[in-house]
Write an enzyme that holds these catalytic residues in place. Sequence first.
Site, PDB file in Angstrom:
ATOM      1  N   ARG A 146     -16.079  -4.779 104.388  1.00 18.56           N
ATOM      2  CA  ARG A 146     -14.865  -5.190 103.654  1.00 18.56           C
ATOM      3  C   ARG A 146     -15.123  -6.384 102.735  1.00 18.56           C
ATOM      4  O   ARG A 146     -14.288  -7.277 102.594  1.00 18.56           O
ATOM      5  CB  ARG A 146     -13.717  -5.535 104.618  1.00 18.56           C
ATOM      6  CG  ARG A 146     -13.277  -4.422 105.515  1.00 18.56           C
ATOM      7  CD  ARG A 146     -12.722  -3.210 104.769  1.00 18.56           C
ATOM      8  NE  ARG A 146     -12.588  -2.107 105.695  1.00 18.56           N
ATOM      9  CZ  ARG A 146     -13.562  -1.210 105.906  1.00 18.56           C
ATOM     10  NH1 ARG A 146     -14.699  -1.255 105.229  1.00 18.56           N
ATOM     11  NH2 ARG A 146     -13.401  -0.241 106.769  1.00 18.56           N
ATOM     12  N   SER A 200      -4.879  -2.748 107.966  1.00 20.68           N
ATOM     13  CA  SER A 200      -5.445  -3.812 108.809  1.00 20.68           C
ATOM     14  C   SER A 200      -5.245  -5.173 108.147  1.00 20.68           C
ATOM     15  O   SER A 200      -5.619  -5.364 106.993  1.00 20.68           O
ATOM     16  CB  SER A 200      -6.941  -3.580 109.016  1.00 20.68           C
ATOM     17  OG  SER A 200      -7.121  -2.387 109.725  1.00 20.68           O
ATOM     18  N   GLU A 257      -8.245  -9.732 106.067  1.00 20.67           N
ATOM     19  CA  GLU A 257      -8.735  -8.617 105.250  1.00 20.67           C
ATOM     20  C   GLU A 257      -7.849  -8.527 104.004  1.00 20.67           C
ATOM     21  O   GLU A 257      -8.301  -8.188 102.921  1.00 20.67           O
ATOM     22  CB  GLU A 257      -8.682  -7.298 106.039  1.00 20.67           C
ATOM     23  CG  GLU A 257      -9.214  -6.128 105.231  1.00 20.67           C
ATOM     24  CD  GLU A 257      -9.419  -4.856 106.035  1.00 20.67           C
ATOM     25  OE1 GLU A 257      -9.831  -4.940 107.210  1.00 20.67           O
ATOM     26  OE2 GLU A 257      -9.167  -3.774 105.475  1.00 20.67           O
TER      27      GLU A 257
END
Length: 298
Positions: free
Chosen positions: A175, A222, A292
């Site tokens: 990520r 998320s 995130e």
Amino acid sequence: MLQQKYSILIQKIPDLKSQEFLSNHCTFRIGGPADLFWNCSDINLLPEFLKITKNLEIPYFIFGGGSNILFDSNGFRGLVIKITDSNFEFINSSAPFLKASAGARMALLAKESFSKKLTGLEWANGLPGTLGGAIYGNAGCHDCEIADLIENVTLYDFEKGIFEVKKDYFDFKYRDSKLKKTKEIVLKATLKLKNTNTDLKKSKEAVNFRAEKQPWGFTTGSFFKNPEGDSAGRLIDSVGLKGYQIGEAKISEKHANFFMNLGHATSDDILKLRALAKEKVMANFGIELEDEIIIVNS
Ligand SMILES: Cc1cc2nc3c(=O)[nH]c(=O)nc-3n(C[C@H](O)[C@H](O)[C@H](O)COP(=O)(O)OP(=O)(O)OC[C@H]3O[C@@H](n4cnc5c(N)ncnc54)[C@H](O)[C@@H]3O)c2cc1C
């Protein structure tokens, strides 16, 4: 002062909107009005208009699908640019390539590649957001990520201008990509697919997994990255925050790493939940949860 600059910008960039609510442009459905808002449906215009904006010293923020963003309930003082240019084409040379503008929807690119019986984007079936956003955050799931498919990317930077790079340029990690530091902008990208027939089972599993494991509603997916060897959802659940609510912001009962807007949550509600989750996980496990999602201040 800003108002005077806005007047100049409005004359130079056609179709600029004023006081556009950012809540209408993100999956969290949170965000007050942007002073100025531009729907960029032709990516070729972006570098020139950005230069004008920068020369006027007007703050700006660029995004795509708005599926990984928390906008401020107070909106944004400056220009917000939404990239919606979604052109794409398949190129058949030594390998099947898919060349697309940054605003192309990942889920659509996946679907179109299935219709051509190509392999590579099965994991992205049902993935919200655009190609540009996916490259920025190295989106992925089920042990696949966009980095695996990158052939080349056209970027824009004020100093370097428009330039083309290969996958290695991005320092892709979980990520994460170099773009988070450089703030260079993805204009277009070419993905390398395979001719080995779409794995329809895998693509179906990707969609079923979302339906089974992820909550439905106003969310960004998320919220935190998974710490190495663990899962943010498990940690938040373990400290008793599953289902915890502040105002109209709630940690999902179904998946504790999904923060939900029940309808009228503010960015402050979400940030309070975030602070609580970080504090409790740190106190109980000594683990620092890392965002995130991208938080965009007004
Ligand atoms: C229900 C749900 C499920 C999700 N599941 C997953 C998943 O399985 N895997 C996963 O990785 N993510 C998942 N996400 C998160 C999100 O969909 C991805 O991170 C997606 O790639 C973000 O793309 P976007 O276009 O929406 O980016 P945005 O939210 O619009 O922007 C995110 C960041 O990217 C930057 N950015 C956007 N476009 C460009 C560009 N052209 N050039 C440079 N920077 C740019 C923005 O400035 C911002 O900082 C999920 C989200 C939701 C709501």
